[in-house]
Design a protein around this motif. Structure first.
Motif, PDB file in Angstrom:
ATOM      1  N   HIS A  10       0.820  -1.205   0.000  1.00 56.85           N
ATOM      2  CA  HIS A  10       0.000   0.000   0.000  1.00 56.85           C
ATOM      3  C   HIS A  10       0.860   1.265   0.000  1.00 56.85           C
ATOM      4  CE1 HIS A  10      -3.551  -2.351   0.324  1.00 56.85           C
ATOM      5  NE2 HIS A  10      -3.291  -2.798   1.536  1.00 56.85           N
ATOM      6  N   MET A  11       2.010   1.208   0.682  1.00 55.05           N
ATOM      7  CA  MET A  11       2.903   2.361   0.680  1.00 55.05           C
ATOM      8  C   MET A  11       3.454   2.615  -0.724  1.00 55.05           C
ATOM      9  SD  MET A  11       4.140   4.876   2.164  1.00 55.05           S
ATOM     10  CE  MET A  11       3.370   4.426   3.715  1.00 55.05           C
ATOM     11  N   LEU A  12       3.833   1.542  -1.420  1.00 51.90           N
ATOM     12  CA  LEU A  12       4.321   1.696  -2.789  1.00 51.90           C
ATOM     13  C   LEU A  12       3.221   2.233  -3.695  1.00 51.90           C
ATOM     14  CD1 LEU A  12       6.401  -1.597  -3.178  1.00 51.90           C
ATOM     15  CD2 LEU A  12       7.282   0.739  -2.955  1.00 51.90           C
ATOM     16  N   GLY A  13       1.974   1.831  -3.434  1.00 48.18           N
ATOM     17  CA  GLY A  13       0.854   2.359  -4.205  1.00 48.18           C
ATOM     18  C   GLY A  13       0.692   3.854  -4.020  1.00 48.18           C
ATOM     19  N   ILE A  14       0.876   4.330  -2.792  1.00 48.77           N
ATOM     20  CA  ILE A  14       0.779   5.766  -2.505  1.00 48.77           C
ATOM     21  C   ILE A  14       1.852   6.533  -3.273  1.00 48.77           C
ATOM     22  CG2 ILE A  14       1.049   7.518  -0.707  1.00 48.77           C
ATOM     23  CD1 ILE A  14      -0.201   5.471   1.251  1.00 48.77           C
ATOM     24  N   TRP A  15       3.083   5.997  -3.263  1.00 44.92           N
ATOM     25  CA  TRP A  15       4.172   6.664  -3.977  1.00 44.92           C
ATOM     26  C   TRP A  15       3.971   6.604  -5.481  1.00 44.92           C
ATOM     27  CZ3 TRP A  15       7.273  10.191  -2.308  1.00 44.92           C
ATOM     28  CH2 TRP A  15       7.567  10.248  -0.950  1.00 44.92           C
ATOM     29  N   VAL A  70       2.418  11.937   5.616  1.00 42.47           N
ATOM     30  CA  VAL A  70       1.515  10.812   5.860  1.00 42.47           C
ATOM     31  C   VAL A  70       2.304   9.527   6.085  1.00 42.47           C
ATOM     32  CG1 VAL A  70      -0.238   9.330   4.813  1.00 42.47           C
ATOM     33  CG2 VAL A  70      -0.443  11.798   4.625  1.00 42.47           C
ATOM     34  N   THR A  71       3.343   9.328   5.284  1.00 43.58           N
ATOM     35  CA  THR A  71       4.172   8.134   5.424  1.00 43.58           C
ATOM     36  C   THR A  71       4.797   8.058   6.809  1.00 43.58           C
ATOM     37  OG1 THR A  71       4.710   8.152   3.067  1.00 43.58           O
ATOM     38  CG2 THR A  71       6.156   6.874   4.504  1.00 43.58           C
ATOM     39  N   LEU A  72       5.375   9.154   7.247  1.00 49.45           N
ATOM     40  CA  LEU A  72       6.020   9.175   8.562  1.00 49.45           C
ATOM     41  C   LEU A  72       5.007   8.994   9.685  1.00 49.45           C
ATOM     42  CD1 LEU A  72       8.609  12.070   8.056  1.00 49.45           C
ATOM     43  CD2 LEU A  72       9.047   9.605   8.101  1.00 49.45           C
ATOM     44  N   ALA A  73       3.842   9.645   9.532  1.00 47.64           N
ATOM     45  CA  ALA A  73       2.809   9.538  10.561  1.00 47.64           C
ATOM     46  C   ALA A  73       2.316   8.102  10.701  1.00 47.64           C
ATOM     47  CB  ALA A  73       1.635  10.463  10.223  1.00 47.64           C
ATOM     48  N   LEU A  74       2.109   7.449   9.555  1.00 48.87           N
ATOM     49  CA  LEU A  74       1.650   6.065   9.603  1.00 48.87           C
ATOM     50  C   LEU A  74       2.748   5.131  10.095  1.00 48.87           C
ATOM     51  CD1 LEU A  74      -0.373   5.918   6.258  1.00 48.87           C
ATOM     52  CD2 LEU A  74      -1.273   6.030   8.577  1.00 48.87           C
ATOM     53  N   ALA A  75       3.984   5.447   9.723  1.00 50.97           N
ATOM     54  CA  ALA A  75       5.106   4.612  10.161  1.00 50.97           C
ATOM     55  C   ALA A  75       5.253   4.643  11.682  1.00 50.97           C
ATOM     56  CB  ALA A  75       6.398   5.077   9.498  1.00 50.97           C
ATOM     57  N   LEU A  76       4.879   5.768  12.297  1.00 45.03           N
ATOM     58  CA  LEU A  76       4.965   5.873  13.752  1.00 45.03           C
ATOM     59  C   LEU A  76       4.072   4.863  14.447  1.00 45.03           C
ATOM     60  CD1 LEU A  76       5.075   9.745  14.325  1.00 45.03           C
ATOM     61  CD2 LEU A  76       6.926   8.099  14.697  1.00 45.03           C
ATOM     62  N   LEU A  77       2.996   4.465  13.757  1.00 46.08           N
ATOM     63  CA  LEU A  77       2.105   3.471  14.347  1.00 46.08           C
ATOM     64  C   LEU A  77       2.827   2.157  14.607  1.00 46.08           C
ATOM     65  CD1 LEU A  77      -1.103   4.042  12.187  1.00 46.08           C
ATOM     66  CD2 LEU A  77      -0.750   4.716  14.568  1.00 46.08           C
ATOM     67  N   ALA A  78       3.851   1.901  13.783  1.00 49.15           N
ATOM     68  CA  ALA A  78       4.589   0.649  13.915  1.00 49.15           C
ATOM     69  C   ALA A  78       5.377   0.574  15.221  1.00 49.15           C
ATOM     70  CB  ALA A  78       5.525   0.461  12.727  1.00 49.15           C
ATOM     71  N   ILE A 113      -3.953  -3.864  11.977  1.00 51.25           N
ATOM     72  CA  ILE A 113      -4.598  -2.553  12.064  1.00 51.25           C
ATOM     73  C   ILE A 113      -3.845  -1.539  11.211  1.00 51.25           C
ATOM     74  CG2 ILE A 113      -5.153  -0.626  13.604  1.00 51.25           C
ATOM     75  CD1 ILE A 113      -5.603  -2.655  15.821  1.00 51.25           C
ATOM     76  N   ILE A 114      -2.517  -1.569  11.279  1.00 51.29           N
ATOM     77  CA  ILE A 114      -1.689  -0.661  10.482  1.00 51.29           C
ATOM     78  C   ILE A 114      -1.929  -0.924   8.995  1.00 51.29           C
ATOM     79  CG2 ILE A 114       0.661   0.065   9.953  1.00 51.29           C
ATOM     80  CD1 ILE A 114       1.443  -0.796  12.775  1.00 51.29           C
ATOM     81  N   SER A 115      -2.032  -2.200   8.629  1.00 55.72           N
ATOM     82  CA  SER A 115      -2.262  -2.560   7.236  1.00 55.72           C
ATOM     83  C   SER A 115      -3.581  -1.984   6.734  1.00 55.72           C
ATOM     84  CB  SER A 115      -2.265  -4.083   7.088  1.00 55.72           C
ATOM     85  OG  SER A 115      -2.543  -4.457   5.763  1.00 55.72           O
ATOM     86  N   VAL A 116      -4.623  -2.065   7.554  1.00 53.60           N
ATOM     87  CA  VAL A 116      -5.939  -1.521   7.173  1.00 53.60           C
ATOM     88  C   VAL A 116      -5.858  -0.010   6.995  1.00 53.60           C
ATOM     89  CG1 VAL A 116      -8.299  -1.130   7.959  1.00 53.60           C
ATOM     90  CG2 VAL A 116      -7.272  -3.385   8.227  1.00 53.60           C
ATOM     91  N   ILE A 117      -5.150   0.667   7.885  1.00 52.72           N
ATOM     92  CA  ILE A 117      -5.011   2.130   7.795  1.00 52.72           C
ATOM     93  C   ILE A 117      -4.277   2.509   6.508  1.00 52.72           C
ATOM     94  CG2 ILE A 117      -3.946   4.165   8.836  1.00 52.72           C
ATOM     95  CD1 ILE A 117      -4.389   2.844  11.569  1.00 52.72           C
ATOM     96  N   PHE A 118      -3.163   1.826   6.234  1.00 55.89           N
ATOM     97  CA  PHE A 118      -2.421   2.095   5.006  1.00 55.89           C
ATOM     98  C   PHE A 118      -3.291   1.855   3.778  1.00 55.89           C
ATOM     99  CE2 PHE A 118       1.374   2.431   7.444  1.00 55.89           C
ATOM    100  CZ  PHE A 118       2.357   2.944   6.614  1.00 55.89           C
ATOM    101  N   SER A 119      -4.074   0.773   3.826  1.00 57.39           N
ATOM    102  CA  SER A 119      -4.951   0.438   2.702  1.00 57.39           C
ATOM    103  C   SER A 119      -5.960   1.548   2.447  1.00 57.39           C
ATOM    104  CB  SER A 119      -5.676  -0.882   3.004  1.00 57.39           C
ATOM    105  OG  SER A 119      -6.628  -1.161   1.994  1.00 57.39           O
ATOM    106  N   ASN A 120      -6.598   2.036   3.501  1.00 55.90           N
ATOM    107  CA  ASN A 120      -7.601   3.088   3.350  1.00 55.90           C
ATOM    108  C   ASN A 120      -6.979   4.394   2.843  1.00 55.90           C
ATOM    109  OD1 ASN A 120      -9.607   1.369   4.247  1.00 55.90           O
ATOM    110  ND2 ASN A 120      -9.458   2.025   6.372  1.00 55.90           N
ATOM    111  N   VAL A 121      -5.783   4.710   3.333  1.00 56.67           N
ATOM    112  CA  VAL A 121      -5.095   5.919   2.861  1.00 56.67           C
ATOM    113  C   VAL A 121      -4.774   5.790   1.372  1.00 56.67           C
ATOM    114  CG1 VAL A 121      -2.980   7.282   3.035  1.00 56.67           C
ATOM    115  CG2 VAL A 121      -4.150   6.534   5.105  1.00 56.67           C
TER     116      VAL A 121
END
Length: 221
Positions: free
Chosen positions: A66-71, A109-117, A125-133
């Motif tokens: 999902h991160m690669l999709g965003i980029w 957004v990438t850094l903010a989501l990465a902080l969840l890790a 849960i992180i995967s679902v958030i990345f997917s929705n973003v």
């Protein structure tokens, strides 16, 4: 059936990337700056890696996919942005107008989501958030590219009109892909194969557009 659709989509994006490489030497003939080629190439290349993630079922792989999709989406809209400015403003201005906010936004957004890790959140849960973003980013990018393409109407050299029409159709499919996905997330019932078929067509039309563009640029003196 789903595996067949995903495999076909991977093939289409691989072809799109190969066709991108075929007009590397002629990239300056597009008249929109070399940065356009690099943006579109990385958009396709990252999407290939994203598609490979379908064949490795793992929450961590899903996050990366999902991160690669965003980029990939960000590179697509950036490349289109440069084409838009190249054909609607003076060349000197086109090189100065960089979509800093879109790139910066993705980084934030990438850094903010990465902080969840590192906050103890479940990987799922992180995967679902990345997917929705990613869904929202692709939907926004699809609509933005469609807008840019329409605003280019009448300003493109005639030899490029057909290519950009195919590119426009590709991003209609992109928007449909994510629109159907979001409907499904909101409680609708959209079969997965329909959504993936829209994605597959998105890749197919991009491959056709870049193949066509490669032939046109070879003939430009």
């Amino acid at each position: 059936m789903v595996t067949i659709v995903n495999a076909f989509s991977l093939i289409m994006w691989t072809l799109a990337t190969i066709f991108m490489l075929s007009w590397y030497k002629n990239r300056k003939k597009l008249g929109a700056g070399e940065i356009v080629w690099f943006c579109l190439f990385f958009a396709c290349f990252l999407f290939i890696i994203r598609e490979l993630g379908h064949f490795y079922m793992s929450p961590i792989v899903e996050i990366i996919r999902h991160m690669l999709g965003i980029w990939s989406a960000t590179f697509f809209v950036t490349g289109t942005y440069f084409v838009f400015w190249a054909y609607t403003t003076q060349e000197s201005e086109a090189s100065k107008k960089v979509p800093r906010y879109s790139v910066l936004g993705v980084i934030v957004v990438t850094l903010a989501l990465a902080l969840l890790a590192v906050t103890g959140q479940e990987v799922e849960i992180i995967s679902v958030i990345f997917s929705n973003v990613e869904h929202l980013v692709w939907l926004a990018v699809g609509l933005t590219v469609i807008g840019f393409t329409y605003m280019l109407g009448g300003k493109l050299p005639r030899r490029f009109v057909r290519v950009f029409f195919i590119f426009l159709m590709a991003f209609y499919c992109c928007t449909l892909w994510k629109f159907l996905t979001i409907i499904n997330l909101l409680g609708g019932s959209v079969p997965y194969v329909f959504r993936e078929t829209a994605e597959m067509t998105f890749g197919l039309l991009n491959a056709i557009a870049f193949y066509d563009l490669s032939g046109i640029l070879r003939g430009v003196v």
